[in-house]
Design a protein around this motif. Structure first.
Motif, PDB file in Angstrom:
ATOM      1  N   TYR A   1     -19.149   0.679 -17.402  1.00 27.26           N
ATOM      2  CA  TYR A   1     -19.178  -0.108 -16.172  1.00 27.26           C
ATOM      3  C   TYR A   1     -18.153   0.425 -15.189  1.00 27.26           C
ATOM      4  CZ  TYR A   1     -15.368  -2.479 -18.645  1.00 27.26           C
ATOM      5  OH  TYR A   1     -14.218  -2.759 -19.332  1.00 27.26           O
ATOM      6  N   TYR A   2     -18.391   0.128 -13.927  1.00 31.02           N
ATOM      7  CA  TYR A   2     -17.471   0.501 -12.860  1.00 31.02           C
ATOM      8  C   TYR A   2     -16.367  -0.538 -12.769  1.00 31.02           C
ATOM      9  CZ  TYR A   2     -21.208   3.610 -11.327  1.00 31.02           C
ATOM     10  OH  TYR A   2     -22.164   4.580 -11.263  1.00 31.02           O
ATOM     11  N   HIS A   3     -15.193  -0.085 -12.337  1.00 33.00           N
ATOM     12  CA  HIS A   3     -14.034  -0.956 -12.184  1.00 33.00           C
ATOM     13  C   HIS A   3     -13.415  -0.648 -10.826  1.00 33.00           C
ATOM     14  CE1 HIS A   3      -9.816  -2.186 -13.901  1.00 33.00           C
ATOM     15  NE2 HIS A   3     -10.279  -3.058 -13.034  1.00 33.00           N
ATOM     16  N   LEU A   4     -13.521  -1.596  -9.889  1.00 34.00           N
ATOM     17  CA  LEU A   4     -12.954  -1.443  -8.557  1.00 34.00           C
ATOM     18  C   LEU A   4     -11.832  -2.457  -8.395  1.00 34.00           C
ATOM     19  CD1 LEU A   4     -16.229  -1.193  -6.422  1.00 34.00           C
ATOM     20  CD2 LEU A   4     -15.005   0.634  -7.626  1.00 34.00           C
ATOM     21  N   VAL A   5     -10.690  -2.003  -7.861  1.00 29.62           N
ATOM     22  CA  VAL A   5      -9.513  -2.854  -7.709  1.00 29.62           C
ATOM     23  C   VAL A   5      -8.939  -2.648  -6.313  1.00 29.62           C
ATOM     24  CG1 VAL A   5      -7.251  -3.461  -8.657  1.00 29.62           C
ATOM     25  CG2 VAL A   5      -8.978  -2.433 -10.149  1.00 29.62           C
ATOM     26  N   CYS A   6      -8.499  -3.728  -5.692  1.00 33.07           N
ATOM     27  CA  CYS A   6      -7.812  -3.621  -4.406  1.00 33.07           C
ATOM     28  C   CYS A   6      -6.785  -4.738  -4.324  1.00 33.07           C
ATOM     29  CB  CYS A   6      -8.815  -3.727  -3.254  1.00 33.07           C
ATOM     30  SG  CYS A   6      -8.084  -3.386  -1.635  1.00 33.07           S
TER      31      CYS A   6
ATOM     32  N   SER B   1     -11.093   7.671 -15.624  1.00 30.50           N
ATOM     33  CA  SER B   1     -11.083   7.427 -14.193  1.00 30.50           C
ATOM     34  C   SER B   1     -12.122   8.305 -13.504  1.00 30.50           C
ATOM     35  CB  SER B   1      -9.695   7.673 -13.600  1.00 30.50           C
ATOM     36  OG  SER B   1      -9.382   9.032 -13.720  1.00 30.50           O
ATOM     37  N   ALA B   2     -12.464   7.938 -12.297  1.00 27.17           N
ATOM     38  CA  ALA B   2     -13.471   8.676 -11.541  1.00 27.17           C
ATOM     39  C   ALA B   2     -13.114   8.624 -10.067  1.00 27.17           C
ATOM     40  CB  ALA B   2     -14.853   8.066 -11.767  1.00 27.17           C
ATOM     41  N   ASP B   3     -13.667   9.540  -9.297  1.00 22.49           N
ATOM     42  CA  ASP B   3     -13.465   9.517  -7.854  1.00 22.49           C
ATOM     43  C   ASP B   3     -14.680   8.859  -7.219  1.00 22.49           C
ATOM     44  OD1 ASP B   3     -12.703   9.875  -5.265  1.00 22.49           O
ATOM     45  OD2 ASP B   3     -13.072  12.023  -5.227  1.00 22.49           O
ATOM     46  N   LEU B   4     -14.590   7.563  -7.033  1.00 21.16           N
ATOM     47  CA  LEU B   4     -15.702   6.786  -6.496  1.00 21.16           C
ATOM     48  C   LEU B   4     -15.457   6.394  -5.050  1.00 21.16           C
ATOM     49  CD1 LEU B   4     -16.077   4.408  -9.571  1.00 21.16           C
ATOM     50  CD2 LEU B   4     -17.326   6.520  -9.133  1.00 21.16           C
ATOM     51  N   GLY B   5     -14.418   6.956  -4.447  1.00 20.66           N
ATOM     52  CA  GLY B   5     -13.970   6.549  -3.120  1.00 20.66           C
ATOM     53  C   GLY B   5     -15.029   6.532  -2.040  1.00 20.66           C
TER      54      GLY B   5
ATOM     55  N   ASN C   1       0.884  -1.164   0.000  1.00 17.75           N
ATOM     56  CA  ASN C   1       0.000   0.000   0.000  1.00 17.75           C
ATOM     57  C   ASN C   1       0.917   1.207   0.000  1.00 17.75           C
ATOM     58  OD1 ASN C   1      -1.932   1.933   0.315  1.00 17.75           O
ATOM     59  ND2 ASN C   1      -3.057   0.836   1.902  1.00 17.75           N
ATOM     60  N   GLU C   2       1.312   1.622  -1.200  1.00 14.98           N
ATOM     61  CA  GLU C   2       2.343   2.639  -1.346  1.00 14.98           C
ATOM     62  C   GLU C   2       1.867   4.047  -1.024  1.00 14.98           C
ATOM     63  OE1 GLU C   2       4.605   2.097  -4.957  1.00 14.98           O
ATOM     64  OE2 GLU C   2       3.987   0.004  -4.971  1.00 14.98           O
ATOM     65  N   SER C   3       0.593   4.322  -1.185  1.00 12.53           N
ATOM     66  CA  SER C   3       0.077   5.657  -0.846  1.00 12.53           C
ATOM     67  C   SER C   3      -1.356   5.504  -0.346  1.00 12.53           C
ATOM     68  CB  SER C   3       0.154   6.608  -2.031  1.00 12.53           C
ATOM     69  OG  SER C   3      -0.204   5.983  -3.216  1.00 12.53           O
ATOM     70  N   PRO C   4      -1.506   5.202   0.944  1.00 14.86           N
ATOM     71  CA  PRO C   4      -2.827   4.935   1.499  1.00 14.86           C
ATOM     72  C   PRO C   4      -3.786   6.115   1.418  1.00 14.86           C
ATOM     73  CG  PRO C   4      -1.117   4.775   3.203  1.00 14.86           C
ATOM     74  CD  PRO C   4      -0.444   5.079   1.911  1.00 14.86           C
ATOM     75  N   ASP C   5      -3.273   7.346   1.288  1.00 16.54           N
ATOM     76  CA  ASP C   5      -4.143   8.510   1.268  1.00 16.54           C
ATOM     77  C   ASP C   5      -4.625   8.900  -0.120  1.00 16.54           C
ATOM     78  OD1 ASP C   5      -3.837   8.664   3.980  1.00 16.54           O
ATOM     79  OD2 ASP C   5      -2.163  10.064   3.858  1.00 16.54           O
ATOM     80  N   LYS C   6      -4.074   8.283  -1.151  1.00 16.56           N
ATOM     81  CA  LYS C   6      -4.552   8.606  -2.490  1.00 16.56           C
ATOM     82  C   LYS C   6      -4.586   7.367  -3.355  1.00 16.56           C
ATOM     83  CE  LYS C   6      -0.125  10.317  -4.172  1.00 16.56           C
ATOM     84  NZ  LYS C   6       0.567  11.435  -4.729  1.00 16.56           N
ATOM     85  N   GLU C   7      -5.364   7.492  -4.384  1.00 24.28           N
ATOM     86  CA  GLU C   7      -5.583   6.368  -5.273  1.00 24.28           C
ATOM     87  C   GLU C   7      -4.434   6.208  -6.257  1.00 24.28           C
ATOM     88  OE1 GLU C   7      -8.494   6.249  -8.814  1.00 24.28           O
ATOM     89  OE2 GLU C   7      -9.617   5.774  -7.010  1.00 24.28           O
TER      90      GLU C   7
ATOM     91  N   ASP D   1     -10.164   2.970  -8.573  1.00 28.65           N
ATOM     92  CA  ASP D   1     -11.494   2.831  -9.153  1.00 28.65           C
ATOM     93  C   ASP D   1     -11.610   3.693 -10.396  1.00 28.65           C
ATOM     94  OD1 ASP D   1     -12.261   5.544  -8.312  1.00 28.65           O
ATOM     95  OD2 ASP D   1     -12.586   4.690  -6.332  1.00 28.65           O
ATOM     96  N   GLY D   2     -12.553   3.361 -11.222  1.00 27.83           N
ATOM     97  CA  GLY D   2     -12.788   4.127 -12.435  1.00 27.83           C
ATOM     98  C   GLY D   2     -14.089   3.722 -13.083  1.00 27.83           C
ATOM     99  N   VAL D   3     -14.457   4.477 -14.100  1.00 28.35           N
ATOM    100  CA  VAL D   3     -15.609   4.154 -14.929  1.00 28.35           C
ATOM    101  C   VAL D   3     -15.054   3.859 -16.306  1.00 28.35           C
ATOM    102  CG1 VAL D   3     -17.773   4.970 -15.927  1.00 28.35           C
ATOM    103  CG2 VAL D   3     -17.149   5.630 -13.591  1.00 28.35           C
ATOM    104  N   GLU D   4     -15.134   2.614 -16.724  1.00 29.76           N
ATOM    105  CA  GLU D   4     -14.575   2.215 -18.012  1.00 29.76           C
ATOM    106  C   GLU D   4     -15.385   2.826 -19.148  1.00 29.76           C
ATOM    107  OE1 GLU D   4     -11.642   0.756 -18.177  1.00 29.76           O
ATOM    108  OE2 GLU D   4     -11.680   0.771 -16.016  1.00 29.76           O
ATOM    109  N   ARG D   5     -14.674   3.153 -20.195  1.00 33.07           N
ATOM    110  CA  ARG D   5     -15.214   3.836 -21.362  1.00 33.07           C
ATOM    111  C   ARG D   5     -15.563   5.288 -21.049  1.00 33.07           C
ATOM    112  NH1 ARG D   5     -17.961  -1.430 -22.335  1.00 33.07           N
ATOM    113  NH2 ARG D   5     -16.585  -2.506 -23.764  1.00 33.07           N
ATOM    114  N   SER D   6     -15.161   5.776 -19.868  1.00 28.51           N
ATOM    115  CA  SER D   6     -15.385   7.181 -19.521  1.00 28.51           C
ATOM    116  C   SER D   6     -14.152   7.790 -18.868  1.00 28.51           C
ATOM    117  CB  SER D   6     -16.545   7.319 -18.522  1.00 28.51           C
ATOM    118  OG  SER D   6     -17.746   6.906 -19.085  1.00 28.51           O
TER     119      SER D   6
END
Length: 159
Positions: free
Chosen positions: A64-69, A84-88, A37-43, A77-82
């Motif tokens: 579609y939404y894309h969530l990764v951990c 990245s997004a701030d979905l935090g 977890n190289e930068s816990p405060d930002k994506e 996170d992001g919205v594919e075909r649109s």
């Protein structure tokens, strides 16, 4: 292709407020799972051992939404075909390391992601895991062997 070396189970449930997706990730080399977890405060893109969830939520136009951990808690996170997004604010993760692997649970706010079960009980979804050992991609697997970023299947909720 073939039986995976590292098994992954996906369990889901919802309570009309949140959608819960739990990945139970077994590893033959659990002590060598590579993830930071190289930068816990930002994506940022989570390198190393990770799971990914793709789902349509309220979209009906192919997006579609894309969530990764990853196994250390780094999220993306992001919205594919649109783009990245701030979905935090719309999702949380919980990780539990255990002997033989780890469990990672996504908690997804259904209102935030526009799930509307009055309209339909179907959601397009795909699950993916990249197992890495000491920084090397060892195995990639997805639900039913479908491709990532393209082929997603129907997830049907019962009530």
């Amino acid at each position: 292709k073939g039986k995976p070396k590292n098994s992954t189970r996906v369990k889901m449930l919802h309570d009309h407020r949140n959608f819960y997706v739990r990945f139970e990730c077994d590893s033959v080399d659990a002590g060598k799972i590579a993830a930071k977890n190289e930068s816990p405060d930002k994506e940022r893109w989570p390198n190393g051992e990770r799971v990914e969830l793709f789902f349509s939520g309220g979209f009906t136009d192919g997006r579609y939404y894309h969530l990764v951990c990853n196994a250390a808690g780094q999220r993306y996170d992001g919205v594919e075909r649109s783009g990245s997004a701030d979905l935090g604010k719309g999702w949380k993760t919980f990780i539990k390391r255990r002997e033989g692997g780890y469990d990672l649970t996504f908690v997804i706010d259904m209102d935030f992601f526009r799930f509307d079960f009055r309209r339909t009980n179907r959601v397009k979804a795909q699950f993916y895991r990249c197992a890495e050992v000491q920084g090397m991609a060892e195995e990639e697997s997805s639900c039913l062997g479908l491709g990532v970023h393209g082929e997603i299947g129907d997830l049907v909720f019962g009530f």
